[in-house]
Write a protein that holds these residues in place. Structure first.
Motif, PDB file in Angstrom:
ATOM      1  N   VAL A 296       0.859  -1.196   0.000  1.00 36.45           N
ATOM      2  CA  VAL A 296       0.000   0.000   0.000  1.00 36.45           C
ATOM      3  C   VAL A 296       0.894   1.244   0.000  1.00 36.45           C
ATOM      4  O   VAL A 296       0.631   2.229  -0.700  1.00 36.45           O
ATOM      5  CB  VAL A 296      -0.972  -0.012   1.207  1.00 36.45           C
ATOM      6  CG1 VAL A 296      -1.683   1.326   1.361  1.00 36.45           C
ATOM      7  CG2 VAL A 296      -1.993  -1.139   1.061  1.00 36.45           C
ATOM      8  N   SER A 297       2.005   1.183   0.760  1.00 35.48           N
ATOM      9  CA  SER A 297       2.912   2.346   0.795  1.00 35.48           C
ATOM     10  C   SER A 297       3.555   2.570  -0.573  1.00 35.48           C
ATOM     11  O   SER A 297       3.685   3.705  -1.025  1.00 35.48           O
ATOM     12  CB  SER A 297       3.963   2.198   1.901  1.00 35.48           C
ATOM     13  OG  SER A 297       5.079   1.424   1.491  1.00 35.48           O
ATOM     14  N   ILE A 298       3.935   1.486  -1.237  1.00 36.43           N
ATOM     15  CA  ILE A 298       4.549   1.618  -2.572  1.00 36.43           C
ATOM     16  C   ILE A 298       3.521   2.185  -3.548  1.00 36.43           C
ATOM     17  O   ILE A 298       3.800   3.102  -4.321  1.00 36.43           O
ATOM     18  CB  ILE A 298       5.081   0.249  -3.061  1.00 36.43           C
ATOM     19  CG1 ILE A 298       6.240  -0.211  -2.168  1.00 36.43           C
ATOM     20  CG2 ILE A 298       5.514   0.319  -4.528  1.00 36.43           C
ATOM     21  CD1 ILE A 298       6.642  -1.672  -2.345  1.00 36.43           C
TER      22      ILE A 298
ATOM     23  N   GLY B 210      14.461 -13.480   4.517  1.00 41.89           N
ATOM     24  CA  GLY B 210      13.867 -14.541   5.331  1.00 41.89           C
ATOM     25  C   GLY B 210      12.431 -14.834   4.921  1.00 41.89           C
ATOM     26  O   GLY B 210      12.020 -14.576   3.780  1.00 41.89           O
ATOM     27  N   HIS B 211      11.673 -15.358   5.867  1.00 40.37           N
ATOM     28  CA  HIS B 211      10.291 -15.795   5.615  1.00 40.37           C
ATOM     29  C   HIS B 211       9.428 -14.654   5.065  1.00 40.37           C
ATOM     30  O   HIS B 211       8.764 -14.791   4.042  1.00 40.37           O
ATOM     31  CB  HIS B 211       9.717 -16.330   6.937  1.00 40.37           C
ATOM     32  CG  HIS B 211       8.307 -16.783   6.850  1.00 40.37           C
ATOM     33  ND1 HIS B 211       7.939 -17.928   6.185  1.00 40.37           N
ATOM     34  CD2 HIS B 211       7.159 -16.243   7.336  1.00 40.37           C
ATOM     35  CE1 HIS B 211       6.631 -18.081   6.266  1.00 40.37           C
ATOM     36  NE2 HIS B 211       6.132 -17.067   6.958  1.00 40.37           N
ATOM     37  N   GLN B 212       9.467 -13.500   5.759  1.00 40.85           N
ATOM     38  CA  GLN B 212       8.598 -12.383   5.345  1.00 40.85           C
ATOM     39  C   GLN B 212       9.040 -11.784   4.015  1.00 40.85           C
ATOM     40  O   GLN B 212       8.221 -11.258   3.257  1.00 40.85           O
ATOM     41  CB  GLN B 212       8.601 -11.271   6.404  1.00 40.85           C
ATOM     42  CG  GLN B 212       8.161 -11.686   7.787  1.00 40.85           C
ATOM     43  CD  GLN B 212       6.690 -12.027   7.870  1.00 40.85           C
ATOM     44  OE1 GLN B 212       5.888 -11.563   7.057  1.00 40.85           O
ATOM     45  NE2 GLN B 212       6.332 -12.840   8.823  1.00 40.85           N
ATOM     46  N   ALA B 213      10.336 -11.821   3.750  1.00 44.05           N
ATOM     47  CA  ALA B 213      10.879 -11.139   2.570  1.00 44.05           C
ATOM     48  C   ALA B 213      10.227 -11.646   1.280  1.00 44.05           C
ATOM     49  O   ALA B 213       9.945 -10.867   0.369  1.00 44.05           O
ATOM     50  CB  ALA B 213      12.392 -11.315   2.514  1.00 44.05           C
ATOM     51  N   LYS B 214       9.970 -12.938   1.225  1.00 49.64           N
ATOM     52  CA  LYS B 214       9.366 -13.498   0.002  1.00 49.64           C
ATOM     53  C   LYS B 214       7.955 -12.935  -0.218  1.00 49.64           C
ATOM     54  O   LYS B 214       7.571 -12.589  -1.327  1.00 49.64           O
ATOM     55  CB  LYS B 214       9.306 -15.028   0.104  1.00 49.64           C
ATOM     56  CG  LYS B 214      10.680 -15.667   0.090  1.00 49.64           C
ATOM     57  CD  LYS B 214      10.631 -17.158   0.321  1.00 49.64           C
ATOM     58  CE  LYS B 214      10.134 -17.925  -0.881  1.00 49.64           C
ATOM     59  NZ  LYS B 214      10.268 -19.393  -0.668  1.00 49.64           N
TER      60      LYS B 214
ATOM     61  N   ALA C 169       4.354  -9.285  -3.271  1.00 51.72           N
ATOM     62  CA  ALA C 169       3.289  -8.271  -3.274  1.00 51.72           C
ATOM     63  C   ALA C 169       3.785  -6.967  -3.887  1.00 51.72           C
ATOM     64  O   ALA C 169       3.063  -6.325  -4.664  1.00 51.72           O
ATOM     65  CB  ALA C 169       2.793  -8.038  -1.842  1.00 51.72           C
ATOM     66  N   ALA C 170       5.020  -6.590  -3.584  1.00 56.19           N
ATOM     67  CA  ALA C 170       5.560  -5.317  -4.093  1.00 56.19           C
ATOM     68  C   ALA C 170       5.674  -5.323  -5.605  1.00 56.19           C
ATOM     69  O   ALA C 170       5.423  -4.305  -6.268  1.00 56.19           O
ATOM     70  CB  ALA C 170       6.935  -5.055  -3.466  1.00 56.19           C
ATOM     71  N   LEU C 171       6.046  -6.472  -6.172  1.00 55.15           N
ATOM     72  CA  LEU C 171       6.250  -6.543  -7.624  1.00 55.15           C
ATOM     73  C   LEU C 171       4.968  -6.245  -8.396  1.00 55.15           C
ATOM     74  O   LEU C 171       5.017  -5.915  -9.577  1.00 55.15           O
ATOM     75  CB  LEU C 171       6.803  -7.923  -8.022  1.00 55.15           C
ATOM     76  CG  LEU C 171       8.266  -8.176  -7.617  1.00 55.15           C
ATOM     77  CD1 LEU C 171       8.692  -9.591  -7.984  1.00 55.15           C
ATOM     78  CD2 LEU C 171       9.197  -7.148  -8.255  1.00 55.15           C
ATOM     79  N   GLU C 172       3.816  -6.369  -7.710  1.00 53.70           N
ATOM     80  CA  GLU C 172       2.536  -6.104  -8.377  1.00 53.70           C
ATOM     81  C   GLU C 172       2.190  -4.610  -8.403  1.00 53.70           C
ATOM     82  O   GLU C 172       1.206  -4.212  -9.014  1.00 53.70           O
ATOM     83  CB  GLU C 172       1.416  -6.889  -7.664  1.00 53.70           C
ATOM     84  CG  GLU C 172       1.532  -8.384  -7.936  1.00 53.70           C
ATOM     85  CD  GLU C 172       0.704  -9.256  -7.000  1.00 53.70           C
ATOM     86  OE1 GLU C 172       0.126  -8.739  -6.035  1.00 53.70           O
ATOM     87  OE2 GLU C 172       0.662 -10.479  -7.248  1.00 53.70           O
TER      88      GLU C 172
ATOM     89  N   ILE D 288      12.963   0.439  -1.930  1.00 51.87           N
ATOM     90  CA  ILE D 288      13.726  -0.476  -1.068  1.00 51.87           C
ATOM     91  C   ILE D 288      12.803  -0.967   0.040  1.00 51.87           C
ATOM     92  O   ILE D 288      12.112  -0.165   0.680  1.00 51.87           O
ATOM     93  CB  ILE D 288      14.948   0.230  -0.430  1.00 51.87           C
ATOM     94  CG1 ILE D 288      15.923   0.715  -1.516  1.00 51.87           C
ATOM     95  CG2 ILE D 288      15.665  -0.709   0.558  1.00 51.87           C
ATOM     96  CD1 ILE D 288      17.092   1.551  -0.980  1.00 51.87           C
ATOM     97  N   ILE D 289      12.802  -2.278   0.237  1.00 47.82           N
ATOM     98  CA  ILE D 289      12.084  -2.842   1.395  1.00 47.82           C
ATOM     99  C   ILE D 289      13.121  -3.443   2.332  1.00 47.82           C
ATOM    100  O   ILE D 289      13.973  -4.224   1.898  1.00 47.82           O
ATOM    101  CB  ILE D 289      11.102  -3.953   0.967  1.00 47.82           C
ATOM    102  CG1 ILE D 289      10.022  -3.392   0.037  1.00 47.82           C
ATOM    103  CG2 ILE D 289      10.458  -4.602   2.200  1.00 47.82           C
ATOM    104  CD1 ILE D 289       9.043  -4.447  -0.486  1.00 47.82           C
TER     105      ILE D 289
END
Ligand code: NAD
Length: 321
Positions: free
Chosen positions: A118-120, A137-141, A146-149, A194-195
């Motif tokens: 949502v921020s992106i 890690g786990h969350q990064a995937k 989601a960000a790529l969309e 950047i995330i």
């Protein structure tokens, strides 16, 4: 009341529905139609576990409840269970009766990824092409998927303290058909977005390693003492957050605040941008930074959406309670 078990969540909840639920509740928070209760987090002195509650009430969405859970570091090794465990409980706001119990593990990853997305969507430059990941890690995937969309990204770059985890990012880039490159932190200057999503307790990214016009979503810092970026970056950037009270106490902004580099008034709610009460990004040179601390209302929003879907599809288990 309805029960929606953890095993059913993957088949019920989409990234799109998570995005919509989180965007809506951020807007309600900024409009003061929804508020989060103070967070409880306790080291319970058993199994080294951290246990707590995040709750709230969304008057606009008529969602009341809490997420209970935390971190059991020995789960995987001792019992083959994942270390993060959580469950969402929803209550009828008219009566206080329990209305649903929902598995919260996958939902946590989906709602956290939805927050940075949502921020992106609202703050990144429209022409963003390169996305940089700090953390693998786990969350990064979930974050990266989601960000790529959100933009027409052409390349993924990544840095991680433990390089052996970088294939996690490569895998998501491959899924999206995008090239992936492992970089040093200086290489993050190439990124338009950047995330950061790590468990770091020290600044990783320096203020001079971020180019003008970049949008950062700092997602790892959700506890007092954690830190991912140089506090000087929060001076350089226009800072947004899910909830200001959490941002200054347990979020990335806690350090810049403690050092007197910025004040509470320098941090805006992302929901205000969604509601068009804040202009958001105002130039292509501006650095924007979203301090995503994770609020209970995000959990309630996605859980409520899952319950609706589970009832509609006949998957929800109904119990007389
Ligand atoms: P994980 O254990 O799967 O991955 C941890 C990541 O942090 C890895 O990339 C690891 O290499 C990196 N890391 C570990 N120690 C580090 C250090 N000292 N310096 C730099 N990097 C380090 O964990 P996860 O489930 O992906 O969670 C990552 C972070 O996100 C955690 O801090 C978690 O609390 C936080 N989180 C935040 C929210 C939110 O709403 N903001 C929600 C869920 C998780």
């Amino acid at each position: 009341m309805y029960i929606v078990p953890e095993r059913e969540i993957a088949g019920l909840m989409t990234r799109e529905a998570s995005f919509a639920a989180v965007e809506k509740v951020f807007a309600a928070m900024a409009a003061k139609d929804a508020y989060n209760f103070p967070v409880i987090r306790e080291a319970i002195g058993h199994e080294d576990a951290l246990y707590g509650f995040k709750g709230g009430f969304d008057r606009a969405g008529q969602t009341l409840g809490l997420k209970a859970g935390g971190y059991w570091p020995n789960n995987l090794e001792k019992r083959g269970l994942i270390n993060h465990q959580s469950t969402v409980f929803l209550f009828d706001p008219d009566t206080g009766k329990a209305s649903a119990m929902v598995g919260g593990n996958l939902l946590t990853a989906l709602r956290t990824a939805a927050a940075s997305s949502v921020s992106i969507s609202h703050l990144a430059r429209k022409d963003a092409k390169v996305i940089g990941m700090i953390g693998a890690g786990h969350q990064a995937k979930f974050q990266l998927r989601a960000a790529l969309e959100q933009r027409e990204f052409e390349k993924v770059i990544g840095w991680n303290l433990h390089p052996e985890m970088l294939p996690n990012l490569q895998e998501v880039a491959d899924e999206a058909g995008l090239p992936f490159e492992a970089v040093e932190l200086d290489g993050m200057r190439e990124a338009d977005v950047i995330i950061s999503i790590t468990s770091s307790f020290d600044a990783i990214l320096g203020a001079d390693q971020v180019s003008p016009g970049t949008h950062l979503a700092c997602m790892g810092t959700d506890t007092k003492g954690k830190q991912e970026v140089d506090p000087a970056l929060l001076v350089k950037a226009t800072v947004f957050t899910d909830e200001v009270a959490q941002s200054i106490s347990i979020g990335e902004a806690q350090h810049a605040i403690a050092q007197g580099l910025i004040g509470e008034g320098d941090i805006a709610q992302l929901g205000a941008v969604i509601n068009k009460a804040h202009p958001g990004r105002q130039s292509d040179e501006e650095v924007t930074l979203f301090d995503g601390t994770g609020v209970g209302l995000q959990d309630l929003a996605v859980a409520s959406a899952v319950v609706d879907q589970a009832v509609k599809t006949g998957i929800a288990i109904e119990v007389d309670f």
